[in-house]
Design a protein around this motif. Structure first.
Motif, PDB file in Angstrom:
ATOM      1  N   ASP A 174       6.272   7.314  -2.535  1.00  0.00           N
ATOM      2  CA  ASP A 174       5.977   6.381  -1.450  1.00  0.00           C
ATOM      3  C   ASP A 174       6.494   4.981  -1.768  1.00  0.00           C
ATOM      4  O   ASP A 174       7.131   4.340  -0.945  1.00  0.00           O
ATOM      5  CB  ASP A 174       4.457   6.356  -1.234  1.00  0.00           C
ATOM      6  CG  ASP A 174       4.090   5.801   0.114  1.00  0.00           C
ATOM      7  OD1 ASP A 174       4.609   4.735   0.471  1.00  0.00           O
ATOM      8  OD2 ASP A 174       3.276   6.423   0.817  1.00  0.00           O
TER       9      ASP A 174
ATOM     10  N   LEU B 287       5.167  -0.286  -6.512  1.00  0.00           N
ATOM     11  CA  LEU B 287       3.722  -0.408  -6.422  1.00  0.00           C
ATOM     12  C   LEU B 287       3.049   0.587  -7.374  1.00  0.00           C
ATOM     13  O   LEU B 287       2.062   0.262  -8.032  1.00  0.00           O
ATOM     14  CB  LEU B 287       3.263  -0.158  -4.978  1.00  0.00           C
ATOM     15  CG  LEU B 287       1.776  -0.392  -4.724  1.00  0.00           C
ATOM     16  CD1 LEU B 287       1.399  -1.837  -5.001  1.00  0.00           C
ATOM     17  CD2 LEU B 287       1.412  -0.042  -3.275  1.00  0.00           C
TER      18      LEU B 287
ATOM     19  N   VAL C 122      -5.828   5.825  -6.302  1.00  0.00           N
ATOM     20  CA  VAL C 122      -4.647   5.541  -7.125  1.00  0.00           C
ATOM     21  C   VAL C 122      -4.804   4.179  -7.803  1.00  0.00           C
ATOM     22  O   VAL C 122      -4.419   3.994  -8.956  1.00  0.00           O
ATOM     23  CB  VAL C 122      -3.367   5.589  -6.272  1.00  0.00           C
ATOM     24  CG1 VAL C 122      -2.165   5.073  -7.050  1.00  0.00           C
ATOM     25  CG2 VAL C 122      -3.110   7.001  -5.789  1.00  0.00           C
TER      26      VAL C 122
ATOM     27  N   ILE D 264       0.863  -1.186   0.000  1.00  0.00           N
ATOM     28  CA  ILE D 264       0.000   0.000   0.000  1.00  0.00           C
ATOM     29  C   ILE D 264       0.897   1.232   0.000  1.00  0.00           C
ATOM     30  O   ILE D 264       2.090   1.135   0.250  1.00  0.00           O
ATOM     31  CB  ILE D 264      -0.896   0.047   1.266  1.00  0.00           C
ATOM     32  CG1 ILE D 264      -0.019  -0.165   2.497  1.00  0.00           C
ATOM     33  CG2 ILE D 264      -2.012  -0.971   1.193  1.00  0.00           C
ATOM     34  CD1 ILE D 264      -0.676   0.235   3.775  1.00  0.00           C
ATOM     35  N   PHE D 265       0.286   2.385  -0.290  1.00  0.00           N
ATOM     36  CA  PHE D 265       1.027   3.642  -0.167  1.00  0.00           C
ATOM     37  C   PHE D 265       0.819   4.131   1.261  1.00  0.00           C
ATOM     38  O   PHE D 265      -0.252   4.617   1.618  1.00  0.00           O
ATOM     39  CB  PHE D 265       0.517   4.657  -1.184  1.00  0.00           C
ATOM     40  CG  PHE D 265       0.717   4.193  -2.592  1.00  0.00           C
ATOM     41  CD1 PHE D 265       1.985   4.099  -3.127  1.00  0.00           C
ATOM     42  CD2 PHE D 265      -0.361   3.833  -3.385  1.00  0.00           C
ATOM     43  CE1 PHE D 265       2.190   3.663  -4.421  1.00  0.00           C
ATOM     44  CE2 PHE D 265      -0.162   3.399  -4.681  1.00  0.00           C
ATOM     45  CZ  PHE D 265       1.107   3.312  -5.214  1.00  0.00           C
ATOM     46  N   ARG D 266       1.863   3.980   2.075  1.00  0.00           N
ATOM     47  CA  ARG D 266       1.684   4.158   3.514  1.00  0.00           C
ATOM     48  C   ARG D 266       1.361   5.581   3.930  1.00  0.00           C
ATOM     49  O   ARG D 266       0.725   5.817   4.931  1.00  0.00           O
ATOM     50  CB  ARG D 266       2.955   3.696   4.243  1.00  0.00           C
ATOM     51  CG  ARG D 266       3.033   2.199   4.363  1.00  0.00           C
ATOM     52  CD  ARG D 266       4.417   1.783   4.737  1.00  0.00           C
ATOM     53  NE  ARG D 266       5.375   2.205   3.711  1.00  0.00           N
ATOM     54  CZ  ARG D 266       6.655   1.922   3.747  1.00  0.00           C
ATOM     55  NH1 ARG D 266       7.143   1.255   4.755  1.00  0.00           N
ATOM     56  NH2 ARG D 266       7.460   2.308   2.783  1.00  0.00           N
ATOM     57  N   ASN D 267       1.835   6.545   3.137  1.00  0.00           N
ATOM     58  CA  ASN D 267       1.629   7.938   3.534  1.00  0.00           C
ATOM     59  C   ASN D 267       0.355   8.535   2.936  1.00  0.00           C
ATOM     60  O   ASN D 267       0.135   9.732   3.007  1.00  0.00           O
ATOM     61  CB  ASN D 267       2.830   8.791   3.132  1.00  0.00           C
ATOM     62  CG  ASN D 267       4.082   8.334   3.863  1.00  0.00           C
ATOM     63  OD1 ASN D 267       4.039   8.083   5.059  1.00  0.00           O
ATOM     64  ND2 ASN D 267       5.174   8.186   3.141  1.00  0.00           N
ATOM     65  N   MET D 268      -0.454   7.705   2.316  1.00  0.00           N
ATOM     66  CA  MET D 268      -1.699   8.208   1.750  1.00  0.00           C
ATOM     67  C   MET D 268      -2.865   7.580   2.506  1.00  0.00           C
ATOM     68  O   MET D 268      -2.727   6.541   3.141  1.00  0.00           O
ATOM     69  CB  MET D 268      -1.768   7.848   0.264  1.00  0.00           C
ATOM     70  CG  MET D 268      -0.598   8.449  -0.511  1.00  0.00           C
ATOM     71  SD  MET D 268      -0.476   7.839  -2.203  1.00  0.00           S
ATOM     72  CE  MET D 268      -1.435   9.034  -3.050  1.00  0.00           C
ATOM     73  N   THR D 269      -4.023   8.239   2.425  1.00  0.00           N
ATOM     74  CA  THR D 269      -5.176   7.681   3.119  1.00  0.00           C
ATOM     75  C   THR D 269      -5.685   6.456   2.367  1.00  0.00           C
ATOM     76  O   THR D 269      -5.312   6.214   1.216  1.00  0.00           O
ATOM     77  CB  THR D 269      -6.323   8.710   3.206  1.00  0.00           C
ATOM     78  OG1 THR D 269      -6.774   8.976   1.878  1.00  0.00           O
ATOM     79  CG2 THR D 269      -5.881  10.002   3.856  1.00  0.00           C
TER      80      THR D 269
ATOM     81  N   GLU E  49      -7.369   7.477  -0.762  1.00  0.00           N
ATOM     82  CA  GLU E  49      -6.398   7.832  -1.807  1.00  0.00           C
ATOM     83  C   GLU E  49      -5.773   6.587  -2.417  1.00  0.00           C
ATOM     84  O   GLU E  49      -5.543   6.512  -3.620  1.00  0.00           O
ATOM     85  CB  GLU E  49      -5.310   8.740  -1.233  1.00  0.00           C
ATOM     86  CG  GLU E  49      -5.752  10.181  -1.067  1.00  0.00           C
ATOM     87  CD  GLU E  49      -4.737  11.039  -0.325  1.00  0.00           C
ATOM     88  OE1 GLU E  49      -4.714  12.244  -0.562  1.00  0.00           O
ATOM     89  OE2 GLU E  49      -3.956  10.491   0.498  1.00  0.00           O
TER      90      GLU E  49
ATOM     91  N   ARG F 169       2.975  11.462  -5.274  1.00  0.00           N
ATOM     92  CA  ARG F 169       3.110  10.908  -3.929  1.00  0.00           C
ATOM     93  C   ARG F 169       3.215   9.402  -3.968  1.00  0.00           C
ATOM     94  O   ARG F 169       3.940   8.796  -3.175  1.00  0.00           O
ATOM     95  CB  ARG F 169       1.938  11.358  -3.062  1.00  0.00           C
ATOM     96  CG  ARG F 169       2.084  12.810  -2.624  1.00  0.00           C
ATOM     97  CD  ARG F 169       0.785  13.363  -2.116  1.00  0.00           C
ATOM     98  NE  ARG F 169       0.258  12.603  -0.995  1.00  0.00           N
ATOM     99  CZ  ARG F 169      -1.047  12.461  -0.732  1.00  0.00           C
ATOM    100  NH1 ARG F 169      -1.931  13.019  -1.531  1.00  0.00           N
ATOM    101  NH2 ARG F 169      -1.444  11.777   0.305  1.00  0.00           N
TER     102      ARG F 169
END
Lengths: 243, 413, 286, 304
Positions: C169, C173, A105, A93-98, A101, C165
Motif C-alpha cells: 500500500d 509509511l 499496523v 494511512i494505508f488506504r486499502n486497509m480498514t 488494521e 499489505r
C-alpha cells in the motif's frame, strides 16, 4: 546543549538526493516534552529534513540523536522501534486497509512486548480521537480528509511514542478541520510527547509550538521561541512572506 | 558525421572487443584440420535435431548414423578410405540448420548431409546444397522438399505425406471405421498427410466429421480434445509427434472418450516411449502405421544388432538414417567419386535394379567391388526411388497397442 | 455448455495461483517478474524429482518441492534482483528475462527436452449428468481453492498479511511504522514461490512436464493479472477465472488454435479502456 | 572456410541491425520490447511474400520497413502511456499472436510450409560464386546507413529529448513536450530498422517459416545491447559481432568436448546468456560502450 539528553537532536546534518545536498549543516535540538515547529517557504527543504529525521533518507554527513542515542546509521523501522513516530504529509494511512488494521499496523511492529497491550492502547488512542471509533471497520481510503488525518495520528500514537514527527499536518484540510487537528495536537503534546512539526501554515503551527525554526534554502535562518517568531513583524517580513 | 569518417575512425572498434572477437575467430579457425578432397577419410555430415521439437529423435539418428559408418568402415570403407561422420545440431529449426549446414559444407567439407529430420530445415538448406553440389538425404516428408530441379542431389528416405495419409485411410477401412475426425499439429509433415487421408477415406465411403489444428507445446489440449472427441467419431487421426500425442491420448482417456486413436509410428511406436509416457491403460487400442520392411529385413536386423537393441524394437527414423548412410557409401563406391554431383545420381540404380536383394551393407559393398549385380533392400523399408527423389513401393505395417505391447495386425500396400 | 463452463473454471483456476503470485510480487516489489513462467516449470521439475526419482507420493513431493522452490525463489531474489532494487523497473524486467532463460536451460541441461509425467495413474472421469470432471481437474479445483483460502486468511487476519499489505500500500509509511522491507520481500518470495511451484505441479498433472510448460502460461498469466488490476492480488484470481471462462467460450465462435489471440485482444481492450483492471481500483503508474 | 566466414558475417550484420533497433528503443528510449522477434518476423514475411509475388526486392524491403514501423507505432500507442511492464507484455503478446496467425493463415503466408524461393536484391548482378559476398556487401551497407542515422539521431535535439524521456518523463512532460509522441516515434523508427533486418533475413535465407522466429531472438538482442552498453551504437555493433562469433564458435565445441551432447551444450550456451544478462546488469550496468552525447546534451544533463 547542556541539561538533560535532548528528545531529538540534529548536529551538522547535510542531506540531499543524488549527491546534491539540499540541507546544509542543519543543527537543532528539541527537549523532551517540547514542541518545535519548522516553518519556511516552499522548497526550503522541509520535507527533506523530515525524511532525514525519521530515517527514510540517510544524511551525507552529520548526526541524528534520539533520546540521547546516535541513530544516524539506523533505518526508519529501527528508529520507529526506539520511539520515534512519524506522520507523513498527505499519504499517511494505508488506504486499502480498514481503520482498525491501520491502528494494528501502527502498533504491532513497534510496540515493546512488555508495554501496554493492543486493546489498552486502542482505548487510550480512541479516547483522544473519539470521532474514529465508529469508523473502525471502514476502509481508511474512503474517509474524509480530516478523518484520515485523525487515523494517521492515532496510528502513529498507538505504540506510545516518545517523539512524534508531523509533516504538514494541516495540508489539504479545511481551516476548520485544521483548527480541530491542532487542538488534538495540543492534547497529545500535553501528554508529554516530544514533537517536531513541519508546517506551512505558520500561524497555526507556531501557535501550537514552544520553539520555532525558520528554514530557508536548506539553511536554518533563525531559531527562537515560537512566540517570538510568530509575532516579530521583522522576521515575518523577511522570511515568511508578509501577512 | 560522414560515413567514411565513421569507418576510418580508429576507435571504431575498441581494442578489447577486437581481442574478444579475434579469440572467437581463432576458435572458429582452429577447427579440425581440413581434409583435402583426395586423401584421408571421406567426410559425411549428419544434421540431426538434437534439440528443439525433434529432440526426442535426434539421438536415435546419431546412433544409427554411427552404426552405419562403423559397419561400412569395418568392411573396408569406400574407395579404400574411411568414412568420417561429422554431426551437427540443427535445433529442429531452419536458421540454426542453415548455419550448421554451412559449417558442415564449408568448414568440414562434407560430401553429403544426412539426417535432416525437420522438413523446414530441409527446405531451408536445399538451395545451399544445390549450389554447392552436396548430397542431401532427408527424412522429412513435406512434399515440397523434392519439388523442382534437384540435380539428383536430394533424396527422401521417408514416405511422403501423400502415401502415408493414404496408408491411414486404408488401415481405418480395414478396421471397419465409418467416421473419423482429424487432430493435426501445425508442421509441414503432419499437414501434408491430411488432404491425401481425407480424399482416400471419403472415396472409400468413410466420413470425416471435423478437423482441428493445434500448435506444438500448448499448455493444454483439453479444448481441442473436447471439440474433436465430443462428436464421437469411430476414430480420430492424431497427426502429431510423441509429445503432443501423449498429452492428447491422456486427455481423451480421462475425459471419458472412446474413439480409437490412429497415430504415426514415430509417435505411438517410438520404441515403447509412448506407452511409457501415458501408461498401458491409455495406450490400449491405439493404432499406428509405419512404413516397414517387407517380411524380415536383413538390413534392419543388422542395424538393431549394431546398436545393441533386441529384435522387434521399432526405431523408424534410425532405420531411415541408417539407409541414408549406407546408400551414400554404396553410391560413392559405385560412382568411384566423392563428388556428390557424380555419385548422387547412383541412388536409384542401387535400389531399383532387377537383381537379388542384399540387406547387409558389408555384403552389398563386397558385391559392388566384385561387380556382382544386386539391389539394396533397406532397413526402414524395401523401397524404390522415383526420379524426383521420393521413395516408392512402400508398405505400411498396421499395428495396435495391446497391454502395452505393439502387435502387428498386417501390412498395407 | 455446462462442460465448457467447468473446463473454463478449471483453466481459470490453473491461472489463478501464478497470477496471484505475480500480482503479489508486483504489489510489493513494483516489478513484473517475467521469469514467472520459468518459476512454474522449475517448481514442476523439483516435484517431479521427489515424485518419480525419489518415489515419494505426489502430495508429499508437492509439499517438499514447493517449499524447496520457495527457498530457491528467495535465493534468486537475493542473487539477481536485490542488487538491482534501487534501479529502474525496466532494469529488473530485463534481469528477470535473463533469470528466465537461465532457469529454463538449467532444467534442459539436466532433464532434456522430452516431456515427462508424474507417477499418477490416468483414470476415467467422474460423470455428473452430462458434465464430466476428470480426477486431475478435481485435484486442481481442490488445491487451488484451499491455497486461495489460506492466502486470503493470511492476508486478512495475520500480522504477516498486514505487513505485506502495508508495504504494498505505502512502502515509506510501512517503514516508519517499523516494518523492515527486506523481511517482507523474503516472505513475499516464499509465498509466491510456493504458489507458483504448486501451480507447476497442477499444470504438470493437467498436461505434461516439459521445459516450455511455463513459457506457454506467461501471456495468460500476465493477462489475468492485468485483468484483475496488477497491484491487487486477490483481484488477480477473479481475472484468472474470467480469462479462463472467456477463452473457453471463445472457442464457440473462433478457431480453437486462436485462443491466445483471445487472450491478447482481451488484454489490449482492457489496457485501452480500463488500464487499472476490471476489478482493481485505479493504480497510479510511475 | 571463407564461404563460412562470409555467411557468418552476414548473420552478424543482421544481428547488428536488430541490436541497433533495440538500442534505440530500449537503450536510448527506455522502452522494453520483448516482442522484438515478432516485428522482425513481420519484416521478413512482408519482404519475402512481396518478393515471391513478383515485387522488386528493394521495393518489398521498403514496404517491410514502413509496415513494421506502422505496427510498432500502434502497439506503442496501446501501452506506452502506461508503465514499461505493459509495453513489454503487449509486444510479447503481439509477437506470439502474429506467429500464430502466420502459422495458420496458409492462404496468405503458406503456413508452416514456409515461403520458398525468395529472390535477393541485385541477385543477378554478381558474377557466379560471388552472390554471397554481394549480399554481405548489401547487408553491411544497410548497417552503415542505419548506424550513421542513429549516431546522427543520438546527437540531435530529438535524441536528447528521447534520453530525457527515458531518464525522467515527468520533466519532459513539464517542459510541455509530449512523452507519448516521443515514445511512439522512437518505437516506429526502431520498428523500421527491425523491418529492414527482417527483410534481410528473408533474403539471406531465401526461405522463411514460422519456426525461424522465436523469443530467443529477443534474448540475443538484449544481450547485445547490454554487453555493448545501453545507448552506445558502436558498442552494440561490436557486441553483435562478438556474440554471433561466440555462438557460432560453440558449434565447433561439439567436435572437441566429449561426454557432453549437443543438447547439453545448447542448454549451457543459453544458460550463460541468461546469467550473463543478469550479471552484466548488476556489475556493469553501462556495458562496455559509451552513450554518444553531444556536448550540449552533456551540459543539459549535468544541469538537471
Amino acid at each position: 546543549m547542556n541539561g538533560p539528553a535532548a528528545g531529538l537532536e540534529l548536529r551538522d546534518v547535510v542531506a540531499g538526493y543524488g549527491g546534491q545536498p539540499i540541507l546544509h549543516s542543519i543543527s537543532f535540538s528539541v527537549q523532551p516534552g517540547e514542541r518545535l515547529v519548522v516553518v519556511g517557504p516552499n522548497g526550503s527543504g522541509k520535507s527533506t529534513l523530515m525524511k532525514t529525521v525519521v530515517g527514510l533518507l540517510r544524511p551525507m554527513s552529520g548526526a541524528v540523536r534520539l533520546g540521547g542515542a546516535d541513530v544516524t546509521a539506523l533505518g526508519a523501522p529501527a528508529r520507529a522501534a526506539l520511539g520515534l513516530a512519524y506522520i507523513p504529509q498527505e499519504t499517511n494511512i494505508f488506504r486499502n486497509m480498514t481503520v482498525l488494521e491501520n491502528l494494528h499496523v501502527g502498533y504491532e511492529f513497534v510496540a515493546p512486548s512488555k508495554g501496554p497491550t493492543f486493546s489498552e492502547r486502542l482505548e487510550a488512542v480512541l479516547g483522544l480521537f473519539p470521532e474514529i471509533r465508529v469508523k473502525l471497520r471502514s476502509t481508511a481510503g474512503h474517509l474524509s480528509g480530516g478523518q484520515r488525518q485523525m487515523v494517521a495520528m492515532a496510528a502513529a500514537l498507538m505504540p506510545k511514542p516518545t517523539v512524534l514527527a508531523l509533516d504538514e499536518p494541516s495540508a489539504g484540510l479545511s481551516p476548520r478541520n485544521a483548527g480541530l487537528l491542532f487542538e488534538v495536537i495540543g492534547r497529545v503534546a500535553a501528554s508529554g510527547v516530544t514533537m517536531l512539526i513541519v508546517e506551512q501554515n505558520t500561524q497555526l503551527g507556531l501557535g501550537a509550538a514552544d520553539q520555532g525554526i525558520v528554514l530557508v534554502n536548506g539553511h536554518v535562518r533563525l531559531a527562537a521561541p515560537a512566540m517570538t517568531v510568530r509575532t516579530d513583524p521583522e522576521i515575518r517580513r523577511l522570511y515568511l512572506g508578509g501577512v | 558525421m560522414p560515413l567514411e569518417m565513421i569507418v576510418l575512425n580508429s576507435s571504431f572498434f575498441p581494442r578489447r572487443f577486437l581481442l574478444a572477437a579475434s579469440v572467437a575467430m581463432a576458435a572458429a579457425l582452429a577447427c579440425p584440420a581440413i581434409a583435402s578432397a583426395e586423401e584421408g577419410p571421406v567426410r559425411i555430415g549428419l544434421l540431426a535435431p538434437l534439440t528443439g521439437t525433434g529432440g526426442p529423435y535426434g539421438q536415435e539418428e546419431e546412433q544409427a548414423a554411427r552404426a552405419a559408418v562403423k559397419i561400412i568402415n569395418d568392411a573396408g570403407g569406400v574407395l579404400g578410405r574411411k568414412l568420417e561422420l561429422v554431426v551437427a545440431d540443427d535445433e529442429s529449426q531452419p536458421t540454426a540448420g542453415v548455419a550448421a549446414a554451412r559449417k558442415l559444407i564449408d568448414v568440414d567439407k562434407v560430401v553429403s548431409i544426412g539426417g535432416v529430420w525437420s522438413s523446414a530445415v530441409a527446405l531451408a538448406i536445399k538451395p545451399i546444397v544445390l549450389e554447392k553440389g552436396v548430397l542431401l538425404s532427408t527424412v522429412g516428408s513435406a512434399d515440397e522438399i523434392t519439388d523442382g530441379d534437384n540435380k539428383r542431389l536430394v533424396w527422401r528416405f521417408q514416405t511422403n505425406g501423400k502415401s502415408w495419409g493414404e496408408g491411414f485411410s486404408k488401415a481405418m477401412v480395414k478396421d471397419g471405421v465409418k467416421s473419423a475426425s482429424i487432430l493435426v499439429l501445425q508442421t509441414p509433415f503432419t499437414q501434408s498427410t491430411i488432404q491425401p487421408f481425407r480424399k482416400a477415406f471419403t472415396e472409400a465411403g468413410g466420413k470425416v466429421l471435423d478437423e482441428v489444428s493445434f500448435n506444438a507445446g500448448q499448455p493444454s489440449y483439453r479444448t481441442e480434445v473436447e471439440r474433436i472427441f465430443a462428436k464421437k467419431p469411430d476414430a480420430v487421426f492424431v497427426a502429431a509427434y510423441i509429445n503432443e500425442l501423449s498429452a492428447i491420448a491422456k486427455e481423451a482417456f480421462r475425459s471419458g472418450y472412446e474413439s480409437k486413436i490412429y497415430a504415426f509410428g514415430n509417435a505411438a511406436g517410438s520404441n515403447g516411449q509412448f506407452v511409457k509416457n501415458v501408461g498401458a491403460n491409455v495406450a490400449e487400442g491405439v493404432v499406428w502405421t509405419q512404413q516397414v520392411p517387407v517380411g524380415k529385413s536383413v538390413a534392419y536386423s543388422r542395424y538393431l544388432k549394431e546398436i545393441g537393441k533386441p529384435e522387434g524394437t521399432i526405431m523408424t527414423f534410425g532405420a531411415q538414417v541408417f539407409d541414408q548412410i549406407v546408400l551414400t557409401a554404396l553410391a560413392i563406391e559405385k560412382a568411384k567419386s566423392t563428388d556428390a554431383t557424380k555419385f548422387g545420381g547412383e541412388f536409384p540404380s542401387l535400389v531399383n535394379g532387377d537383381a537379388p536383394s542384399l540387406g547387409d551393407p558389408a555384403e552389398a559393398l563386397k558385391a559392388l567391388r566384385e561387380g556382382k549385380p544386386f539391389r539394396y533392400a533397406g532397413a526402414a523399408s524395401d523401397f524404390r526411388f522415383a526420379d524426383n527423389g521420393d521413395q516408392t513401393n512402400l508398405s505400411y505395417g498396421h499395428f495396435v497397442i495391446k497391454s502395452g505391447e505393439s502387435k502387428l495386425l498386417g501390412e498395407i500396400r | 455448455m455446462g462442460q465448457l463452463l467447468v473446463n473454463g473454471i478449471v483453466a481459470g483456476l490453473l491461472l489463478a495461483l501464478p497470477a496471484l503470485a505475480l500480482s503479489l510480487t508486483f504489489s510489493v516489489l513494483r516489478f513484473a517478474n517475467y521469469a514467472i513462467g520459468s518459476y512454474l516449470t522449475c517448481g514442476a521439475y523439483l516435484v517431479y524429482i521427489g515424485n518419480v526419482v525419489l518415489g515419494m507420493p505426489l502430495w508429499l513431493a508437492a509439499g517438499a518441492g514447493a517449499i524447496l522452490f520457495a527457498v530457491l525463489a528467495v535465493a534468486i531474489d537475493w542473487l539477481a534482483y536485490r542488487p538491482l532494487r534501487d534501479r529502474s523497473g525496466v532494469t529488473l524486467l530485463v534481469a528477470s528475462m535473463g533469470v528466465a532463460i537461465a532457469l529454463e536451460n538449467v532444467i534442459r541441461f539436466f532433464a532434456g527436452n522430452s516431456p515427462r509425467a508424474y507417477d499418477v495413474a490416468v483414470a476415467r472421469p467422474i460423470r455428473l449428468g452430462d458434465v464430466r470432471l476428470n480426477h486431475e481437474q478435481l485435484t486442481i479445483l481442490m488445491v487451488v481453492i484451499v491455497a486461495l483460502a489460506v492466502v486470503w486468511i493470511v492476508f486478512r487476519f495475520t500480522r504477516l498479511g498486514r505487513m505485506m499489505r502495508a508495504v504494498a500500500d505505502n512502502p515509506d509509511l510501512a517503514a516508519v511504522r517499523g516494518i523492515t522491507r527486506s523481511r517482507v520481500v523474503a516472505c513475499v518470495w516464499l509465498i509466491s514461490g510456493i504458489l507458483v511451484a504448486l501451480s507447476g505441479v497442477l499444470v504438470g498433472l493437467d498436461a505434461n512436464i516439459e521445459p516450455q510448460m511455463g513459457w506457454t502460461y506467461l501471456l495468460p498469466v500476465f493477462t489475468a493479472t492485468i485483468l484483475g488490476g496488477i497491484a491487487n492480488p486477490m483481484a488477480a484470481v477473479a481475472g484468472a477465472l474470467t480469462l479462463g471462462i472467456a477463452e473457453e467460450f471463445a472457442t464457440l465462435v473462433m478457431p480453437v488454435h486462436y485462443r491466445m489471440i483471445v487472450t491478447f485482444l482481451v488484454m489490449v481492450a482492457l489496457l485501452l479502456l480500463r488500464p487499472w483492471g476490471l476489478f482493481g481500483t485505479r493504480w497510479v503508474t510511475k | 572456410m571463407t564461404a563460412y566466414l562470409i555467411a557468418t558475417l552476414t548473420v552478424v550484420a543482421i544481428a547488428a541491425l536488430v541490436g541497433l533497433a533495440l538500442n534505440l528503443q530500449w537503450g536510448m528510449g527506455g522502452l522494453v520490447n520483448f516482442g522484438l522477434f515478432g516485428f522482425y518476423m513481420l519484416g521478413a514475411y512482408i519482404a519475402g511474400l512481396l518478393t515471391v509475388q513478383g515485387a522488386p526486392p528493394l521495393v518489398a524491403l521498403a514496404v517491410a520497413m514502413i509496415g513494421v514501423a506502422a505496427l510498432s507505432a500502434v502497439s506503442a500507442l496501446i501501452s506506452v502511456r502506461l508503465s514499461e511492464d505493459y509495453l513489454a507484455i503487449v509486444t510479447l503478446g503481439f509477437a506470439e499472436c502474429l506467429r500464430l496467425v502466420i502459422s495458420y493463415e496458409g492462404w496468405l503466408t503458406r503456413g508452416m510450409l514456409g515461403v520458398t524461393g525468395i529472390e535477393r536484391p541485385f541477385q543477378n548482378l554478381w558474377p557466379r560464386g560471388f552472390a554471397d559476398i554481394g549480399f554481405l556487401a548489401i547487408a553491411l551497407f544497410a548497417v552503415l546507413i542505419v548506424y550513421a542515422t542513429l549516431q546522427g539521431l543520438a546527437r540531435s535535439p530529438f535524441g536528447r529529448l528521447v534520453r530525457a524521456t527515458r531518464d525522467d518523463p515527468g520533466v519532459v512532460e513539464a517542459l510541455g513536450k509530449s512523452v507519448l509522441n516521443v515514445r511512439v516515434r522512437v518505437f516506429a523508427v526502431g520498428g523500421a530498422i527491425l523491418g529492414l533486418a527482417g527483410g534481410l533475413h528473408a533474403f539471406y535465407y531465401t526461405y522463411i517459416d514460422p519456426t525461424q522466429f522465436g523469443p530467443i531472438i529477443t534474448a540475443y538482442a538484449f544481450m547485445a545491447v547490454v554487453v555493448g552498453g545501453r545507448g552506445s551504437n558502436r558498442g552494440v555493433l561490436v557486441s553483435a559481432f562478438t556474440l554471433i562469433f561466440l555462438l557460432e564458435g560453440s558449434r565447433f565445441l561439439v567436435d572437441y568436448v566429449h561426454g557432453l551432447g549437443a543438447s547439453e551444450l545448447a542448454a549451457i550456451r543459453l544458460f550463460i546468456v541468461g546469467v550473463g544478462l543478469v550479471v552484466l546488469l548488476i556489475f556493469k550496468p553501462d556495458g562496455f560502450g559509451r552513450e554518444p552525447r553531444s556536448t550540449l546534451a552533456a551540459k543539459s544533463s549535468s544541469s538537471l
